[in-house]
Design an enzyme around this catalytic site. Structure first.
Site, PDB file in Angstrom:
ATOM      1  N   LYS A  83      21.811  90.257  32.979  1.00  0.00           N
ATOM      2  CA  LYS A  83      22.839  89.914  33.957  1.00  0.00           C
ATOM      3  C   LYS A  83      22.280  88.973  35.023  1.00  0.00           C
ATOM      4  O   LYS A  83      21.123  89.106  35.446  1.00  0.00           O
ATOM      5  CB  LYS A  83      23.353  91.207  34.594  1.00  0.00           C
ATOM      6  CG  LYS A  83      24.516  91.056  35.574  1.00  0.00           C
ATOM      7  CD  LYS A  83      24.957  92.434  36.030  1.00  0.00           C
ATOM      8  CE  LYS A  83      26.074  92.368  37.066  1.00  0.00           C
ATOM      9  NZ  LYS A  83      26.508  93.720  37.478  1.00  0.00           N
ATOM     10  N   SER A 158      31.214  94.084  37.842  1.00  0.00           N
ATOM     11  CA  SER A 158      30.537  92.810  37.957  1.00  0.00           C
ATOM     12  C   SER A 158      29.711  92.436  36.719  1.00  0.00           C
ATOM     13  O   SER A 158      29.178  91.320  36.648  1.00  0.00           O
ATOM     14  CB  SER A 158      29.611  92.814  39.185  1.00  0.00           C
ATOM     15  OG  SER A 158      28.601  93.799  39.080  1.00  0.00           O
ATOM     16  N   SER A 182      30.625  98.761  37.971  1.00  0.00           N
ATOM     17  CA  SER A 182      30.412  97.437  37.386  1.00  0.00           C
ATOM     18  C   SER A 182      29.920  97.418  35.947  1.00  0.00           C
ATOM     19  O   SER A 182      29.887  96.358  35.326  1.00  0.00           O
ATOM     20  CB  SER A 182      29.433  96.637  38.251  1.00  0.00           C
ATOM     21  OG  SER A 182      30.005  96.345  39.495  1.00  0.00           O
TER      22      SER A 182
END
Length: 474
Positions: A83, A158, A182
């Site tokens: 990520k 996210s 997330s």
């Protein structure tokens, strides 16, 4: 003939160890798919083709030289993206913001070190919203992250890019992080399995502080076993971590729990949540009821419970969230480049007085203690993961930042409960709507008992398999 991206991470690792598949061929396959599909799904901000090629070649040599391939690291040669909130040395780290578009760290996050030690091939940095703040992934760095099940809809956030990559077959599994849902939100809207581990299970270091203990790294995968193996790889503490958990007993692993029957469990279920005005869509209620019936049919004791947290926690949690938004430094001359929501949250955070922040922390701990005790009377807690089906791209940004934030709260009224408490929770992809949109359900467990959730999730996966259910672009 089975294509490479149809294999699970565990199947890929076994095929590489046996010499049936080459890490170079596997990596090339995923890089080709990423080149073909990334513009549609918005999974990656940065594709690290050169790094991936180097790591794949090193993995291939390691397999060739190994006296006993079984002794190789568990994910040797398996592509796992990172990520874009996490540092990978010498790879661009944007944090989802144009204010960091040229930022290149010189070190790895600890969780990335763990992944490298496990032998993974890092194919790129997956998309994330600006500073990881909202529950959708739409920025100025790259295209929106879209759920492959309906490209007009968001992949969540996210860890939206991580989930989009796995659901579109651009990676067999991915690393994500979760500070208010997330991992679980994108897992739900992309038809995947995601784990938010217990507080202290995975290190946030060396740079990201864990002062309030809300956020943690974790896995997103197509199968429970893949996620369990990735959690095994990520697990561990480093000197200076504020929150720690002891390792599993010798000889035990989270992957082992994926093949261990859970036994008969006592499961509490509730549709209650602390967010005023957040209605629950009928598709999400149906997923919740179906999961309840499935759990009961498997022999578990399922009973309705009252949620031991009320609306009073919301403003105090918001205080933490606002202040957290100020953590990432931005040159004052570039503040105007931030997205409107980011500026709104940072302004609220800067307006927070230190005594108010300290009181918020104290109050949340005060109410969490009895809530954790009440929830821990059950082996698992069942709720929907989110309150609505996947939202259209642009849905949150079409209104002013204050209403945007309210929409986000109404969309995901349960997930942050387990960031606040630190308890582990998972999103399980058991249901698809009549429109063929994935609708996840969430299971939470006792502190440190991810293994029990993994066993239970694996039982659900066996009863209602989802691995081979794919979106149209697959």
């Amino acid at each position: 003939m089975t294509q490479i991206h149809e294999l699970t991470a565990i199947e890929l690792a076994a095929a590489i160890r046996s010499g049936e598949l080459s890490p170079v061929a596997v990596t090339d396959h995923y890089l080709r798919r990423t080149a073909e599909l990334n513009e549609q799904v918005g999974a990656f901000y940065t594709v690290t083709a050169e790094l991936a090629a180097e790591q794949a070649l090193a993995a291939e040599k390691a397999v060739t030289r190994a006296a006993d391939p079984a002794e190789l690291p568990p994910l040797t040669g398996v592509p796992i993206p990172v990520k874009d909130l996490n540092m990978v040395a010498d790879v661009r780290l944007t944090l989802g913001s144009v204010t960091y578009e040229n930022n290149v760290p010189d070190t790895d996050d600890y969780v990335v070190t763990k992944l490298k030690d496990a032998g993974v091939v890092i194919t790129g940095k997956t998309s994330t919203p600006e500073f990881g703040l909202p529950c959708y992934t739409e920025t100025r760095i790259g295209p929106p992250a879209r759920t492959p099940w309906d490209l007009s809809r968001s992949a969540g956030g996210s860890s939206g890019g991580a989930a989009a990559a796995v659901a579109a077959g651009l990676a067999p599994a991915a690393q994500g992080s979760d500070g208010a849902g997330s991992i679980r939100i994108p897992a739900s809207v992309c038809g995947l399995f995601g784990i938010k581990p217990s507080r202290g299970r995975v290190s946030k270091g060396p740079l990201d502080p864990d002062l309030e203990g809300l956020s943690t790294n974790g896995p997103i995968a197509r199968t429970v076993a893949d996620a369990a193996l990735l959690l095994d790889v990520m697990t561990g503490n480093y000197p200076g971590d504020m929150y720690t958990l002891p390792p599993l007993p010798p000889g035990e692993s989270f992957l082992g729990y994926a093949s261990r029957p859970p036994g008969r469990l006592r499961i509490g279920r509730t549709l209650q949540h602390p967010i005023p005005g957040a209605g629950v869509h009928p598709d999400c209620v149906k997923a919740y009821e179906d999961a309840s019936n499935l759990l009961a049919s498997l022999g578990h004791e399922v009973e309705d419970i009252a949620l031991p947290l009320g609306e009073d926690v919301v403003p105090f949690f918001e205080t933490l969230f606002y202040v957290r938004a100020t953590l990432t430094p931005v040159d004052p001359s570039q503040e105007h480049l931030l997205l409107p929501l980011t500026r709104y949250l940072r302004e609220r955070g800067r307006a927070t007085r230190a005594p108010d922040l300290y009181f918020a922390l104290a109050y949340l701990q005060f109410v969490s203690r009895p809530a954790i005790a009440a929830l821990s009377a059950y082996d698992a807690i069942l709720t929907p993961t989110v309150a609505q089906p996947p939202r259209p791209v642009g849905y949150f940004d079409e209104v002013d930042p204050a209403e945007n934030f309210e929409r986000q709260k109404r969309f995901t009224p349960w997930t942050a409960i387990y960031n606040l408490s630190g308890l582990p929770s998972v999103s399980v992809p058991l249901h698809w709507s009549a429109e063929d949109l994935p609708i996840g359900v969430m299971l939470a467990g006792r502190m440190g008992e991810e293994g029990s959730l993994i066993s239970l999730s694996a039982q659900l996966e066996e009863a209602r398999p989802w691995k081979d259910r794919h979106p149209p672009l697959w």
